[in-house]
Design a protein around this motif. Structure first.
Motif, PDB file in Angstrom:
ATOM      1  N   THR A 147      -9.118 -15.442   3.884  1.00 26.24           N
ATOM      2  CA  THR A 147     -10.047 -14.343   4.138  1.00 26.24           C
ATOM      3  C   THR A 147     -10.008 -13.927   5.604  1.00 26.24           C
ATOM      4  OG1 THR A 147     -11.400 -15.431   2.506  1.00 26.24           O
ATOM      5  CG2 THR A 147     -12.374 -13.565   3.637  1.00 26.24           C
TER       6      THR A 147
ATOM      7  N   TYR B  24     -11.659  -1.739  14.284  1.00 26.29           N
ATOM      8  CA  TYR B  24     -11.413  -1.127  12.981  1.00 26.29           C
ATOM      9  C   TYR B  24     -12.307   0.099  12.799  1.00 26.29           C
ATOM     10  CZ  TYR B  24     -11.478  -0.138   8.045  1.00 26.29           C
ATOM     11  OH  TYR B  24     -11.406   0.521   6.853  1.00 26.29           O
TER      12      TYR B  24
ATOM     13  N   TYR C  81     -13.396  -6.182  14.614  1.00 28.06           N
ATOM     14  CA  TYR C  81     -14.086  -5.329  13.632  1.00 28.06           C
ATOM     15  C   TYR C  81     -14.493  -3.998  14.259  1.00 28.06           C
ATOM     16  CZ  TYR C  81     -14.419  -9.542  10.809  1.00 28.06           C
ATOM     17  OH  TYR C  81     -14.123 -10.655  10.085  1.00 28.06           O
TER      18      TYR C  81
ATOM     19  N   LEU D 130      -8.789 -10.167   6.668  1.00 29.11           N
ATOM     20  CA  LEU D 130      -9.636  -9.194   7.360  1.00 29.11           C
ATOM     21  C   LEU D 130      -8.911  -8.658   8.590  1.00 29.11           C
ATOM     22  CD1 LEU D 130     -13.189 -10.771   7.076  1.00 29.11           C
ATOM     23  CD2 LEU D 130     -12.295  -8.742   5.942  1.00 29.11           C
TER      24      LEU D 130
ATOM     25  N   PHE E  31      -6.282  -6.188   7.490  1.00 23.30           N
ATOM     26  CA  PHE E  31      -6.819  -4.858   7.176  1.00 23.30           C
ATOM     27  C   PHE E  31      -6.971  -4.035   8.448  1.00 23.30           C
ATOM     28  CE2 PHE E  31      -9.050  -6.919   3.383  1.00 23.30           C
ATOM     29  CZ  PHE E  31      -8.019  -6.564   2.546  1.00 23.30           C
TER      30      PHE E  31
ATOM     31  N   ILE F 248     -19.973  -7.955  11.396  1.00 27.91           N
ATOM     32  CA  ILE F 248     -20.523  -7.789  12.746  1.00 27.91           C
ATOM     33  C   ILE F 248     -21.972  -8.263  12.767  1.00 27.91           C
ATOM     34  CG2 ILE F 248     -21.271  -6.053  14.427  1.00 27.91           C
ATOM     35  CD1 ILE F 248     -18.693  -4.524  13.824  1.00 27.91           C
TER      36      ILE F 248
ATOM     37  N   PHE G 193      -6.566  -6.793  -1.907  1.00 25.14           N
ATOM     38  CA  PHE G 193      -7.642  -7.574  -1.297  1.00 25.14           C
ATOM     39  C   PHE G 193      -7.352  -9.077  -1.370  1.00 25.14           C
ATOM     40  CE2 PHE G 193     -10.042  -3.655  -1.467  1.00 25.14           C
ATOM     41  CZ  PHE G 193     -10.756  -3.733  -0.287  1.00 25.14           C
TER      42      PHE G 193
ATOM     43  N   ILE H 228     -13.518  -1.494   3.340  1.00 23.29           N
ATOM     44  CA  ILE H 228     -13.225  -2.402   4.448  1.00 23.29           C
ATOM     45  C   ILE H 228     -14.247  -2.209   5.566  1.00 23.29           C
ATOM     46  CG2 ILE H 228     -11.482  -3.105   6.134  1.00 23.29           C
ATOM     47  CD1 ILE H 228      -9.371  -2.087   4.128  1.00 23.29           C
TER      48      ILE H 228
ATOM     49  N   PHE I 144      -2.352   3.200   7.285  1.00 29.77           N
ATOM     50  CA  PHE I 144      -2.010   2.581   6.006  1.00 29.77           C
ATOM     51  C   PHE I 144      -0.657   3.084   5.542  1.00 29.77           C
ATOM     52  CE2 PHE I 144      -6.293   1.064   5.712  1.00 29.77           C
ATOM     53  CZ  PHE I 144      -6.192  -0.038   4.872  1.00 29.77           C
TER      54      PHE I 144
ATOM     55  N   VAL J 123      -4.513  -1.424  -2.234  1.00 29.14           N
ATOM     56  CA  VAL J 123      -4.941  -2.295  -1.146  1.00 29.14           C
ATOM     57  C   VAL J 123      -5.140  -3.674  -1.752  1.00 29.14           C
ATOM     58  CG1 VAL J 123      -6.730  -2.816   0.533  1.00 29.14           C
ATOM     59  CG2 VAL J 123      -6.039  -0.481   0.146  1.00 29.14           C
TER      60      VAL J 123
ATOM     61  N   TYR K  92     -10.907   2.591   2.795  1.00 30.06           N
ATOM     62  CA  TYR K  92     -11.382   2.686   4.173  1.00 30.06           C
ATOM     63  C   TYR K  92     -12.874   2.371   4.212  1.00 30.06           C
ATOM     64  CZ  TYR K  92      -7.081   4.936   5.772  1.00 30.06           C
ATOM     65  OH  TYR K  92      -5.792   5.204   6.120  1.00 30.06           O
TER      66      TYR K  92
ATOM     67  N   PHE L  78       0.826  -1.208   0.000  1.00 34.91           N
ATOM     68  CA  PHE L  78       0.000   0.000   0.000  1.00 34.91           C
ATOM     69  C   PHE L  78       0.857   1.254   0.000  1.00 34.91           C
ATOM     70  CE2 PHE L  78      -2.121   3.520   1.974  1.00 34.91           C
ATOM     71  CZ  PHE L  78      -3.254   3.605   1.188  1.00 34.91           C
TER      72      PHE L  78
ATOM     73  N   ALA M 170     -16.577  -4.960   7.499  1.00 39.49           N
ATOM     74  CA  ALA M 170     -16.618  -5.078   8.959  1.00 39.49           C
ATOM     75  C   ALA M 170     -18.059  -5.017   9.466  1.00 39.49           C
ATOM     76  CB  ALA M 170     -15.773  -3.970   9.601  1.00 39.49           C
TER      77      ALA M 170
END
Lengths: 287, 316
Positions: free
Chosen positions: A220, A272, A269, A224, A227, B121, A39, B113, A235, A37, B110, A31, B117
């Motif tokens: 995966t 994030y 998550y 995740l 990320f 969730i 994936f 992603i 980043f 990015v 951003y 990046f 997320a």
């Protein structure tokens, strides 16, 4: 005061975090240098795990297989850049997202088709004992994977910080145009960075096979997490990655224990979202 | 394309599908047609936000799942499926507002992603909630067929109901393209700063389109649940569903009225029909084929199949 399993969990979280760091440092390198990015990052990791499994079939344990897998993944990464990502960079801005996402789908489908959905683990794991250190039980394999990751991360930091190609990579992520004017061959360095980033998944994949099993969708899950790590660290920030990865490793292990194993990804998550909403540049990232 | 042309193409597609439904007695082909129409609606609603506005979402299954779960909950609690359609869409709109408002402050990857997320969730929450059937999901009770129960004996009526929803989605998209909001969305995709500098409230416009898209996706989810009579988290909220939706849009061509339906046609034909012929599900042949198609399209023809059609038209 009885701290219960806390020390144990912290050690486990740190060792997990080190592996996350190794995976994520590849993602953030790619990046930082070319604004891509990737994936499909997790799918490269999955391929590396299968490669390690395959080398295990001819008698190489994951540690011996590691250098072979790293070199192979570097070459693969450089080729993928040269023949695919380079084209995406010339296209519309969404092309990179869709392209690497298509690569994810393709590689996952290919793995499922050729290797089936069965779980594969190496038949000759070199470490299988458990160390007891002051009430903390650590699987030797987990410890070896974590320490291996630490050594490799240190090597990458050293490379990026102190070598000529490392300086070129940093120059590119600081200011692409200026770097180009200073005589850095952008296309060559991009291919090199992509190869290096994918080589990180190669090393991580080999180390992961000490404790994990390979299956087509494993990538995966790790991607995740990567990320989240990269967003946490900012980043493109190589140093932020280590901090982010250790945080995520701890959150995942502690969350899995104190909340519920089924919910262990939930705080990751949530972390994030909290980071990108409240501090979009990441913990150490620059604006 | 002009509105007249859209109407003409629309009439042909509707007539062809209706004729096919009337004369085809192969239940497998009819269920493929149903799946195709549902994915066309999903791809189209995804296209509003990820195509026209350029905000790539990998969490669109969130709204599809909302609709599917609305139908499942109403059916198991003896509610009307029509009420389920309305409630599912309403809940999806509320979710879109709640999710969209913070997420649209984010840009590029951003945002992408964050959508992963949020959907993840939702999936984790559903899988761990008793009232939502946990990981087992719901089997919808079988009711006397008819419009009141929105359950039918054969597959053909389902195709026709999905066709109505598809037509509505297409009309809404043409209307969107020609509306102020539609122009704003494209302006945001081209250059958000420039759009904002002439007074476009980027976030409000994106959230509006997102809410509309969510409603359509939820309606598709409800119809899907009525047809399969089974709803669980992985098949309605999972990342693989979101991926399939996005791929339908990319293959067909983002930011176009007819791209997503074309993509859905190719998707159902390739992923479901060809895969059923060679190896079937679970072996990943569908993913392999579809992934290869994406790689080819993105690196050779980034505008998707609709782009090829446009280029061809421009030449003649």
């Amino acid at each position: 005061m009885d701290v219960g399993p806390l020390p144990q969990l912290i050690v486990s979280g740190i060792l997990t975090g080190l592996l996350f760091a190794l995976i994520s440092v590849g993602l953030t390198l790619i990046f930082g240098v070319m604004d891509v990015v990737n994936f499909a990052h997790g799918e490269f990791l999955m391929l590396a795990m299968y490669a390690t499994f395959g080398l295990g079939l001819i008698g190489l344990n994951p540690i011996l297989a590691l250098p072979v897998v790293v070199v192979a993944m570097f070459v693969l990464g450089a080729l993928v850049y040269r023949f695919f990502v380079k084209r995406l960079l010339a296209g519309p801005p969404e092309a990179v997202v869709f392209g690497t996402f298509g690569l994810l789908v393709f590689l996952q489908g290919a793995a499922q088709f050729f290797f089936t959905s069965d779980y594969r683990s190496v038949l000759n794991p070199p470490f299988s004992g458990t160390l007891h250190l002051g009430g903390i039980a650590i699987g030797e394999a987990q410890l070896a994977a974590g320490l291996g990751a630490l050594v490799l991360i240190a090597a990458i930091f050293g490379f990026v910080e102190y070598t000529e190609p490392g300086r070129a990579l940093r120059a590119l992520s600081e200011d692409r145009v200026a770097a180009q004017l200073m005589g850095i061959d952008v296309q060559r360095m991009n291919a090199f960075a992509f190869g290096l980033g994918i080589a990180c998944t190669g090393a991580a994949g080999a180390l992961l096979m000490l404790t994990y099993q390979a299956y087509p969708r494993i990538g995966t899950e790790f991607a995740l997490t990567a990320f989240v790590v990269v967003a946490l660290g900012g980043f493109g920030s190589v140093h932020g990655v280590l901090l982010g990865a250790l945080l995520v490793g701890l959150v995942e292990v502690l969350g899995g224990y104190y909340i519920a194993p089924a919910l262990k990804m939930l705080p990751v998550y949530a972390l994030y979202l909290a980071v990108v909403f409240l501090r979009p540049q990441g913990l150490l990232g620059r604006r | 394309m002009t509105v007249q042309r859209h109407v003409a193409v629309m009439a042909c597609v509707l007539a062809a599908t209706a004729l096919f439904t009337a004369f085809c007695h192969d239940q497998f082909l009819l269920s493929l047609a149903f799946t195709g129409l549902i994915f066309a609606v999903l791809g189209q609603s995804w296209n509003w936000i990820s195509g026209y506005a350029g905000q790539v979402s990998f969490g669109h299954a969130l709204f599809f799942g909302t609709g599917a779960y609305a139908s499942a909950l109403f059916a198991t609690h003896h509610g009307s499926p029509w009420l389920a359609l309305a409630c599912g869409a309403a809940v999806a709109v509320v979710l879109a507002l709640l999710v969209g408002f913070p997420c649209f402050a984010l840009r590029g990857h951003y945002f992408s992603i964050a959508t992963i997320a949020v959907a993840a969730i939702a999936e984790i929450v559903v899988v761990n909630t008793d009232a939502l059937g946990k990981a087992n999901g719901f089997e919808l009770p079988i009711l006397p067929p008819g419009l009141a129960s929105l359950q039918f004996a054969g597959k053909a009526p389902y195709v026709l109901v999905a066709l109505v929803l598809f037509a509505a989605a297409q009309i809404a998209t043409v209307a969107l393209e020609h509306s102020r909001t539609g122009y704003y969305l494209r302006a945001i995709r081209a250059n958000q700063e420039a759009a904002a500098s002439v007074g476009v409230d980027a976030r409000a416009v994106k959230v509006t389109a997102f809410a509309g898209a969510a409603a359509f996706a939820a309606l598709a989810g409800s119809l899907y649940a009525q047809q399969t009579l089974f709803v669980d988290a992985e098949s309605t909220l999972g990342l693989s569903v979101s991926i399939a939706i996005a791929l339908v849009g990319v293959v067909g061509g983002i930011g176009t009225v007819w791209g997503p339906p074309l993509g859905a046609f190719v998707y159902t034909f390739l992923a479901r029909y060809v895969a059923a012929l060679y190896g079937g599900h679970g072996r990943g042949f569908d993913l392999l084929l579809y992934g290869a198609l994406i790689l080819a399209i993105v690196s050779v023809q980034p505008e998707g199949i609709a782009g090829i059609a446009r280029r061809f038209r421009a030449r003649t």
